[in-house]
Design a protein around this motif. Structure first.
Motif, PDB file in Angstrom:
ATOM      1  N   ALA A  48      52.142  47.541  47.136  1.00 53.53           N
ATOM      2  CA  ALA A  48      51.169  47.855  48.182  1.00 53.53           C
ATOM      3  C   ALA A  48      51.866  48.083  49.518  1.00 53.53           C
ATOM      4  O   ALA A  48      51.524  49.022  50.263  1.00 53.53           O
ATOM      5  CB  ALA A  48      50.144  46.722  48.289  1.00 53.53           C
ATOM      6  N   GLU A  49      52.845  47.241  49.833  1.00 51.50           N
ATOM      7  CA  GLU A  49      53.579  47.410  51.092  1.00 51.50           C
ATOM      8  C   GLU A  49      54.317  48.744  51.120  1.00 51.50           C
ATOM      9  O   GLU A  49      54.268  49.472  52.123  1.00 51.50           O
ATOM     10  CB  GLU A  49      54.572  46.256  51.261  1.00 51.50           C
ATOM     11  CG  GLU A  49      53.945  44.918  51.594  1.00 51.50           C
ATOM     12  CD  GLU A  49      54.985  43.814  51.658  1.00 51.50           C
ATOM     13  OE1 GLU A  49      56.191  44.150  51.759  1.00 51.50           O
ATOM     14  OE2 GLU A  49      54.612  42.626  51.604  1.00 51.50           O
ATOM     15  N   TRP A  79      47.579  52.468  38.310  1.00 50.86           N
ATOM     16  CA  TRP A  79      47.551  53.154  39.598  1.00 50.86           C
ATOM     17  C   TRP A  79      48.007  54.593  39.377  1.00 50.86           C
ATOM     18  O   TRP A  79      49.198  54.852  39.163  1.00 50.86           O
ATOM     19  CB  TRP A  79      48.485  52.447  40.571  1.00 50.86           C
ATOM     20  CG  TRP A  79      48.191  52.715  42.019  1.00 50.86           C
ATOM     21  CD1 TRP A  79      47.373  53.659  42.550  1.00 50.86           C
ATOM     22  CD2 TRP A  79      48.731  51.985  43.134  1.00 50.86           C
ATOM     23  NE1 TRP A  79      47.347  53.580  43.913  1.00 50.86           N
ATOM     24  CE2 TRP A  79      48.179  52.559  44.304  1.00 50.86           C
ATOM     25  CE3 TRP A  79      49.619  50.935  43.253  1.00 50.86           C
ATOM     26  CZ2 TRP A  79      48.500  52.091  45.581  1.00 50.86           C
ATOM     27  CZ3 TRP A  79      49.936  50.461  44.513  1.00 50.86           C
ATOM     28  CH2 TRP A  79      49.377  51.044  45.668  1.00 50.86           C
ATOM     29  N   GLU A 133      46.351  48.233  51.441  1.00 51.45           N
ATOM     30  CA  GLU A 133      46.011  46.815  51.451  1.00 51.45           C
ATOM     31  C   GLU A 133      45.682  46.334  50.041  1.00 51.45           C
ATOM     32  O   GLU A 133      45.399  47.128  49.142  1.00 51.45           O
ATOM     33  CB  GLU A 133      44.799  46.578  52.362  1.00 51.45           C
ATOM     34  CG  GLU A 133      45.050  46.874  53.821  1.00 51.45           C
ATOM     35  CD  GLU A 133      43.820  46.584  54.668  1.00 51.45           C
ATOM     36  OE1 GLU A 133      42.758  46.263  54.074  1.00 51.45           O
ATOM     37  OE2 GLU A 133      43.927  46.664  55.896  1.00 51.45           O
ATOM     38  N   LEU A 134      45.694  45.028  49.899  1.00 53.70           N
ATOM     39  CA  LEU A 134      45.205  44.382  48.683  1.00 53.70           C
ATOM     40  C   LEU A 134      43.804  43.850  48.948  1.00 53.70           C
ATOM     41  O   LEU A 134      43.576  43.199  49.972  1.00 53.70           O
ATOM     42  CB  LEU A 134      46.120  43.222  48.274  1.00 53.70           C
ATOM     43  CG  LEU A 134      47.527  43.577  47.776  1.00 53.70           C
ATOM     44  CD1 LEU A 134      48.386  42.324  47.694  1.00 53.70           C
ATOM     45  CD2 LEU A 134      47.465  44.243  46.416  1.00 53.70           C
ATOM     46  N   PRO A 148      45.625  46.523  44.690  1.00 52.06           N
ATOM     47  CA  PRO A 148      45.884  47.515  45.748  1.00 52.06           C
ATOM     48  C   PRO A 148      44.741  48.530  45.851  1.00 52.06           C
ATOM     49  O   PRO A 148      44.191  48.971  44.827  1.00 52.06           O
ATOM     50  CB  PRO A 148      47.180  48.200  45.278  1.00 52.06           C
ATOM     51  CG  PRO A 148      47.824  47.227  44.342  1.00 52.06           C
ATOM     52  CD  PRO A 148      46.702  46.512  43.673  1.00 52.06           C
ATOM     53  N   LYS A 154      52.515  43.159  42.893  1.00 49.16           N
ATOM     54  CA  LYS A 154      51.463  43.968  43.525  1.00 49.16           C
ATOM     55  C   LYS A 154      51.673  44.074  45.026  1.00 49.16           C
ATOM     56  O   LYS A 154      51.485  45.151  45.619  1.00 49.16           O
ATOM     57  CB  LYS A 154      50.092  43.353  43.232  1.00 49.16           C
ATOM     58  CG  LYS A 154      49.642  43.451  41.789  1.00 49.16           C
ATOM     59  CD  LYS A 154      48.277  42.813  41.581  1.00 49.16           C
ATOM     60  CE  LYS A 154      48.300  41.322  41.826  1.00 49.16           C
ATOM     61  NZ  LYS A 154      47.006  40.670  41.517  1.00 49.16           N
ATOM     62  N   GLU A 155      52.041  42.955  45.640  1.00 51.81           N
ATOM     63  CA  GLU A 155      52.221  42.948  47.090  1.00 51.81           C
ATOM     64  C   GLU A 155      53.294  43.945  47.523  1.00 51.81           C
ATOM     65  O   GLU A 155      53.107  44.691  48.496  1.00 51.81           O
ATOM     66  CB  GLU A 155      52.601  41.537  47.565  1.00 51.81           C
ATOM     67  CG  GLU A 155      51.471  40.521  47.469  1.00 51.81           C
ATOM     68  CD  GLU A 155      51.422  39.806  46.126  1.00 51.81           C
ATOM     69  OE1 GLU A 155      50.941  38.669  46.082  1.00 51.81           O
ATOM     70  OE2 GLU A 155      51.866  40.403  45.108  1.00 51.81           O
TER      71      GLU A 155
END
Length: 408
Positions: free
Chosen positions: A82-83, A139, A88-89, A121, A78-79
């Motif tokens: 998102a990046e 998503w 943001e998370l 996210p 997920k990180e």
């Protein structure tokens, strides 16, 4: 629709763990008339994952990931998404509540690090996890990629399958094309190359279907896929007389399922006595749900002392005939059949290696089937390493019983 699967986890790049998730997902997509155009396994490396995610966003309409949603330092699916997409998370309150309830039901308190799993996210939707703690992610139309969809699923197969069936597949059904159906025929006792030659004419007659032959140490599978169930049924009817008694089952089952089904229909039972196979035969049978309706149990009589204590065989007689011999395996089968009162009994003895001076050669195997009409023995010479010989011996034992049941 271009669909891509990314299986995440360094363990998938070793020999200790196999990616079964993508295979299962491919089957579920086929049922919707959809298919992967690419599958990739990647380790827990940020640079590799980031590069792969960037490429996938450029080339695919639907990206499905499995793994990397856990609470530990090597879980960052997920990180990274998102990046890459510049969001943001944020913590999802419902996911946090689900996690607390999961732990409370087990009289435990979640470690603080577990709440990382509740981060989602911005712009994405959490997918509730009914059997674990890691929510998935749906998503749709992520930033800069209108029309795209990203689905992030847990790597634990049970969690992944439940989430797919309950949360993801219903969302994909409106996108489905014509479903693809599968005909699966399991064949035993025939090498893959022989089966290829033997079935070529029938396969050519049904060349409008997509054919595959898959072989492992215990059986060969003939798979046909197509959109029309009637065409698959016509192929099955043409194949059955060609395959004859070598056809073990049609559908999702395997050799064990076919045998237990036959025993249940006949109202008969089975017991086993194993030496060289070390309980593998019983393990294969008991892996089938409902096996107890036909399988009574057995003995893993690995040593002379065990053969004496569990089966009543005389150690002095065993020293005379040898523990790897036809006489020994016949006595094992008949003893376990008598002791458990079963209709049928299978026994296996042999030498799977390593060899020692004075022993029967490695690969020597004896299989006995005791039944209402007497006892049959097979003595195949098997090649391969220890595990392969053990597995092949159980397959030959089961196939001997299957053929005997079929013949009356």
């Amino acid at each position: 629709m271009r669909i891509e699967c990314i299986a995440i986890g360094t363990e998938l790049l070793t020999t200790r763990r196999v990616d079964t998730n993508s295979v299962w997902l491919g089957e579920r997509l086929a049922g919707l008339g959809l298919a992967f155009h690419r599958k990739t396994a990647v380790g827990d490396n940020r640079e590799d994952l980031a590069e792969l995610f960037r490429e996938a966003l450029k080339r695919s309409d639907l990206i499905i990931t499995t793994g990397g949603l856990g609470p530990t330092f090597d879980d960052f699916t997920k990180e990274l998404f998102a990046e890459l997409l510049g969001v943001e998370l944020v913590e999802d309150a419902a996911s946090r509540a689900d996690m607390l309830a999961f732990y409370a039901a087990r009289n435990r308190v979640p470690p603080q690090v577990n709440f990382k799993q509740a981060l989602i996210p911005v712009g994405a939707e959490p997918l509730r996890n009914q059997v674990g703690t890691a929510p998935g992610v749906w998503w749709q139309d992520p930033p800069g990629h209108p029309g795209a969809r990203i689905v992030m699923l847990p790597g634990v197969p049970r969690e992944m399958k439940t989430m797919w069936e309950e949360r993801v597949e219903p969302r994909l059904k409106p996108l489905a094309d014509r479903p693809v159906h599968t005909l699966r025929m399991v064949v035993c006792g025939v090498p893959e190359s022989n089966l290829d030659e033997r079935t070529r004419e029938v396969r050519e007659r049904h060349s409008h279907l997509d054919w595959t032959i898959l072989a492992n140490l215990t059986q060969v599978e003939l798979l046909a896929r197509g959109p029309e169930p009637r065409a698959l049924e016509a192929a099955r009817l043409d194949f059955e007389p060609v395959l004859g008694q070598d056809l073990a089952s049609v559908g999702d089952g395997n050799l064990e399922d076919a045998i237990l089904d036959q025993l249940k229909v006949r109202g008969e039972t089975l017991a086993v006595a194993e030496s060289m196979s070390g309980g593998l035969l019983a393990s294969r049978l008991t892996a089938v749900p409902g096996a107890s309706a036909a399988f009574l149990g057995g003995a893993t009589a690995y040593t002379v002392a065990a053969k004496a204590a569990l089966l009543g065989l005389d150690p002095a007689w065993l020293a005379q005939v040898g523990t790897v011999s036809e006489a020994c395996v016949v006595a094992m089968a008949e003893a376990v059949r008598q002791r458990l009162g079963s209709t049928w009994a299978l026994a296996i003895c042999g030498n799977a290696g390593p060899g020692a001076e004075g022993e029967a050669p490695v690969g020597s195997v004896f299989i006995a089937l005791a039944g209402p009409h007497g006892t049959q023995v097979r003595a195949p010479k098997m090649a391969g390493d220890r595990a392969e010989i053990q597995l092949r011996s159980t397959a030959q034992a089961l196939d001997l019983l299957r053929r005997s049941l079929r013949n009356g």
